[in-house]
Scaffold this motif. Structure first.
Motif, PDB file in Angstrom:
ATOM      1  N   LEU A  87      42.398  39.315  41.957  1.00 27.72           N
ATOM      2  CA  LEU A  87      43.613  40.081  42.236  1.00 27.72           C
ATOM      3  C   LEU A  87      43.266  41.430  42.874  1.00 27.72           C
ATOM      4  O   LEU A  87      43.937  41.866  43.811  1.00 27.72           O
ATOM      5  CB  LEU A  87      44.401  40.296  40.940  1.00 27.72           C
ATOM      6  CG  LEU A  87      45.819  40.862  41.072  1.00 27.72           C
ATOM      7  CD1 LEU A  87      46.702  39.910  41.857  1.00 27.72           C
ATOM      8  CD2 LEU A  87      46.415  41.127  39.696  1.00 27.72           C
ATOM      9  N   VAL A  88      42.222  42.066  42.390  1.00 34.26           N
ATOM     10  CA  VAL A  88      41.799  43.350  42.952  1.00 34.26           C
ATOM     11  C   VAL A  88      41.267  43.157  44.368  1.00 34.26           C
ATOM     12  O   VAL A  88      41.574  43.934  45.274  1.00 34.26           O
ATOM     13  CB  VAL A  88      40.729  44.005  42.058  1.00 34.26           C
ATOM     14  CG1 VAL A  88      40.167  45.264  42.715  1.00 34.26           C
ATOM     15  CG2 VAL A  88      41.313  44.336  40.688  1.00 34.26           C
ATOM     16  N   ALA A  89      40.493  42.107  44.573  1.00 34.44           N
ATOM     17  CA  ALA A  89      39.925  41.842  45.899  1.00 34.44           C
ATOM     18  C   ALA A  89      41.009  41.528  46.927  1.00 34.44           C
ATOM     19  O   ALA A  89      40.839  41.795  48.119  1.00 34.44           O
ATOM     20  CB  ALA A  89      38.932  40.685  45.811  1.00 34.44           C
TER      21      ALA A  89
ATOM     22  N   VAL B 204      38.197  52.863  41.059  1.00 32.99           N
ATOM     23  CA  VAL B 204      39.116  51.902  40.451  1.00 32.99           C
ATOM     24  C   VAL B 204      38.681  50.470  40.746  1.00 32.99           C
ATOM     25  O   VAL B 204      38.627  49.611  39.858  1.00 32.99           O
ATOM     26  CB  VAL B 204      40.552  52.144  40.964  1.00 32.99           C
ATOM     27  CG1 VAL B 204      41.494  51.060  40.441  1.00 32.99           C
ATOM     28  CG2 VAL B 204      41.050  53.523  40.539  1.00 32.99           C
ATOM     29  N   VAL B 205      38.360  50.195  42.009  1.00 34.06           N
ATOM     30  CA  VAL B 205      37.948  48.847  42.405  1.00 34.06           C
ATOM     31  C   VAL B 205      36.683  48.436  41.649  1.00 34.06           C
ATOM     32  O   VAL B 205      36.589  47.316  41.126  1.00 34.06           O
ATOM     33  CB  VAL B 205      37.723  48.777  43.930  1.00 34.06           C
ATOM     34  CG1 VAL B 205      37.037  47.461  44.312  1.00 34.06           C
ATOM     35  CG2 VAL B 205      39.050  48.905  44.662  1.00 34.06           C
ATOM     36  N   ASP B 206      35.703  49.331  41.578  1.00 32.40           N
ATOM     37  CA  ASP B 206      34.451  48.999  40.884  1.00 32.40           C
ATOM     38  C   ASP B 206      34.694  48.658  39.426  1.00 32.40           C
ATOM     39  O   ASP B 206      34.128  47.697  38.891  1.00 32.40           O
ATOM     40  CB  ASP B 206      33.472  50.179  40.989  1.00 32.40           C
ATOM     41  CG  ASP B 206      32.917  50.352  42.395  1.00 32.40           C
ATOM     42  OD1 ASP B 206      33.080  49.433  43.210  1.00 32.40           O
ATOM     43  OD2 ASP B 206      32.328  51.419  42.666  1.00 32.40           O
TER      44      ASP B 206
ATOM     45  N   GLY C 243      46.321  33.825  33.510  1.00 35.30           N
ATOM     46  CA  GLY C 243      45.573  33.273  32.397  1.00 35.30           C
ATOM     47  C   GLY C 243      45.048  34.321  31.432  1.00 35.30           C
ATOM     48  O   GLY C 243      44.176  34.041  30.608  1.00 35.30           O
ATOM     49  N   LEU C 244      45.577  35.533  31.517  1.00 35.16           N
ATOM     50  CA  LEU C 244      45.216  36.597  30.587  1.00 35.16           C
ATOM     51  C   LEU C 244      46.047  36.475  29.314  1.00 35.16           C
ATOM     52  O   LEU C 244      47.101  35.819  29.312  1.00 35.16           O
ATOM     53  CB  LEU C 244      45.471  37.963  31.231  1.00 35.16           C
ATOM     54  CG  LEU C 244      44.596  38.351  32.417  1.00 35.16           C
ATOM     55  CD1 LEU C 244      45.215  39.522  33.169  1.00 35.16           C
ATOM     56  CD2 LEU C 244      43.203  38.719  31.924  1.00 35.16           C
TER      57      LEU C 244
ATOM     58  N   ASP D 212      38.610  38.041  35.167  1.00 33.39           N
ATOM     59  CA  ASP D 212      40.007  37.603  35.157  1.00 33.39           C
ATOM     60  C   ASP D 212      40.863  38.424  36.126  1.00 33.39           C
ATOM     61  O   ASP D 212      41.963  38.000  36.503  1.00 33.39           O
ATOM     62  CB  ASP D 212      40.593  37.729  33.743  1.00 33.39           C
ATOM     63  CG  ASP D 212      39.950  36.758  32.773  1.00 33.39           C
ATOM     64  OD1 ASP D 212      39.735  35.597  33.162  1.00 33.39           O
ATOM     65  OD2 ASP D 212      39.655  37.175  31.637  1.00 33.39           O
ATOM     66  N   LEU D 213      40.387  39.602  36.516  1.00 30.18           N
ATOM     67  CA  LEU D 213      41.157  40.481  37.390  1.00 30.18           C
ATOM     68  C   LEU D 213      40.519  40.614  38.773  1.00 30.18           C
ATOM     69  O   LEU D 213      41.157  41.129  39.703  1.00 30.18           O
ATOM     70  CB  LEU D 213      41.262  41.871  36.734  1.00 30.18           C
ATOM     71  CG  LEU D 213      42.510  42.716  36.997  1.00 30.18           C
ATOM     72  CD1 LEU D 213      43.777  41.983  36.578  1.00 30.18           C
ATOM     73  CD2 LEU D 213      42.402  44.053  36.269  1.00 30.18           C
TER      74      LEU D 213
END
Length: 502
Positions: free
Chosen positions: A302-304, A289-291, A452-453, A298-299
């Protein structure tokens, strides 16, 4: 993956725990099978074989390693991200369908003949439904042997064995130890258990990273009074199970979840564990999922910020569907109030010696003649809820661990008052479709705007295609961008939960 020898061998050489549950490693010289991450030095490649499941290794005559305990590793994430018949069968077997309904009942649920189903499972996972269920019974028996003081006759009955002799022979064959030796070793390592009073504690393994705040915060924020609560750092709830009721207490840790479960009938143990794992999405593959999601700039941030999000799932697909309909166009707080009234009026009472849980969420059968007086919300939503209850009862809508995700979506959308948002949230949280995406969800759109999406439904749906097949996890990450009770763990004492996040 198990049929890619070179890839599996590299995973074993690196002792990579991310692959635990994806396959098991069998050693020809010792006749033992292990996790990929087993700390023991790997043998020569020529002495190794790889199997997709513990059941397949056991069928081939291998015993589980006493050091790495491969039979207690996280489940394969593959069965939760696929919608084909093999994956659906594996989910139903984990839920105890073979023990309750037999292989014929399992095949019937899936719309296949017994012979077709056995051929498909043998070809892909190396074992037939009976062998898979046998491996699960053995693991249940091992948990009871090691963590309770139940007499072995009761353990055999609770784990689903037909006789004491079958129980003894299976445990000795699979574990290379008698039940007595297993219990003695557990006592020497951990001390005596709490006893056989109906409560036991165990660890639910999980792949890291594990950002548990999101899933536990969501469950806490939407908790139905009497059915769910947060107490002493644990999320607690009641369970309606095939042979009785139960209460489970789940406490998150960085690499596992501590589970304490109390059951009316120990035969429900394997099902209770499977449903708790499903509730917390513990068999997810966070690295994949992370990869995938990090590839979108843009994401990425948030994932990190909190990698390893899990989807707040459900212990009962039908319960979740009814709760989603109750939550249409209202705040979480209001949805809890609506559900609480229904539970108080129709749920079966339960005794909780350790907390304030009072009821089990009612079944569809118990709600068949629901009084509109308990539905203090708009008439259109009342009709949608009542129609859904009747459709589930009549089999027109199928909601269970093995249902076809797209067919169920179509069945739901055919009900007046149920639209795309409801169908997608049920697919995401109830059915476990990893690619569900509720584009009209208010929380999703507010988070998209904040990042900003694109925030119109059509533009956001188009942008989300780059997140496939993990759009459910993208949704969970978007929710974490909000200042809302669903992101608070442990929860604050008071929170209004006014935002209508599902």
């Amino acid at each position: 993956m198990y049929d890619d020898f070179d890839r599996c061998y590299r995973a074993v050489q690196s002792k990579d725990a991310r692959f635990d549950g994806w396959f098991v490693t069998a050693v020809l010289t010792t006749r033992i099978y292990c996790r990929p991450s087993c700390p023991v030095r790997p043998p020569h490649a020529g002495n190794m074989r790889f199997y997709p499941t513990a059941a397949a290794a056991q069928k081939a005559g291998f015993r589980p390693c006493k050091r790495c305990r491969p039979d207690a590793s996280p489940g394969s994430p593959e069965w939760n991200v696929r919608g084909d018949v093999v994956a659906r069968a594996m989910r139903l077997i984990a839920d105890g369908t073979v023990d309750r309904d037999g292989v014929t009942g399992l095949a019937s649920r899936l719309g296949y003949t017994t012979r077709q189903l056995e051929r498909l499972l043998q070809a892909e996972v190396g074992a037939n439904p009976l062998a898979l269920a046998r491996a699960q019974r053995t693991q249940t028996a091992r948990i009871l042997i090691e963590t309770t003081e139940l007499p072995f006759s009761d353990v055999a009955f609770a784990a689903g064995f037909a006789s004491i002799r079958q129980f003894n022979d299976t445990v000795r064959s699979v574990c290379d130890m008698t039940p007595t030796v297993l219990r003695q070793r557990a006592r020497a390592r951990f001390g005596r258990s709490d006893g056989g009073t109906g409560a036991l504690s165990l660890r639910l393994p999980v792949r890291t990273p594990f950002a548990y705040e999101g899933v536990f915060g969501h469950l806490a924020a939407s908790a139905i009074p009497g059915v769910e609560e947060v107490r002493d750092g644990a999320y607690r709830r009641t369970l309606r199970l095939p042979n009785g009721n139960g209460i489970v207490s789940l406490t998150p840790q960085p690499d596992h979840v501590r589970c304490r479960v109390t059951l009316d009938d120990f035969r429900d143990l394997a099902t209770a564990i499977a449903r708790c794992r499903r509730l917390l999405d513990l068999d997810a593959d966070p690295e994949a999922v992370v990869d995938a999601l990090s590839s979108d700039p843009d994401l990425n941030a948030l994932v990190a910020k909190a990698p390893g999000q899990r989807i707040p799932r459900a212990v009962d697909e039908q319960e979740l569907a009814l709760r989603v309909v109750l939550g249409q166009q209202v705040s979480i707080k209001r949805a809890r109030t609506y559900a609480g009234r229904i539970v108080a009026g129709y749920g079966r009472r339960i005794t909780d010696a350790d907390g304030a849980l009072t009821h089990v969420f009612p079944s569809v059968a118990q709600l068949a003649d629901i009084d509109p007086a308990h539905l203090a919300f708009p008439t259109t939503r009342q009709r949608a809820l009542i129609t859904l209850i009747r459709a589930i009862a009549d089999g027109e809508v199928v909601l269970d661990a093995g249902c076809d995700w797209n067919s169920t979506r179509a069945q739901l959308r055919a009900i007046p008052g149920i639209g795309d948002w409801t169908a997608e949230v049920i697919a995401m949280r109830g059915l476990g479709d990893p690619d569900a995406f509720p584009t009209s969800d208010l929380g999703v759109r507010l988070a998209a705007e904040k990042l900003g999406l694109p925030c119109t439904q059509r533009a956001l749906a188009e942008h989300s295609k780059r997140w496939r097949p993990w759009r459910s996890y993208a949704t969970q990450h978007l929710w974490t961008a909000l200042e809302h009770a669903v992101n608070e763990w442990p929860p604050k004492e008071k929170s209004d939960g006014n935002l209508a996040v599902s």
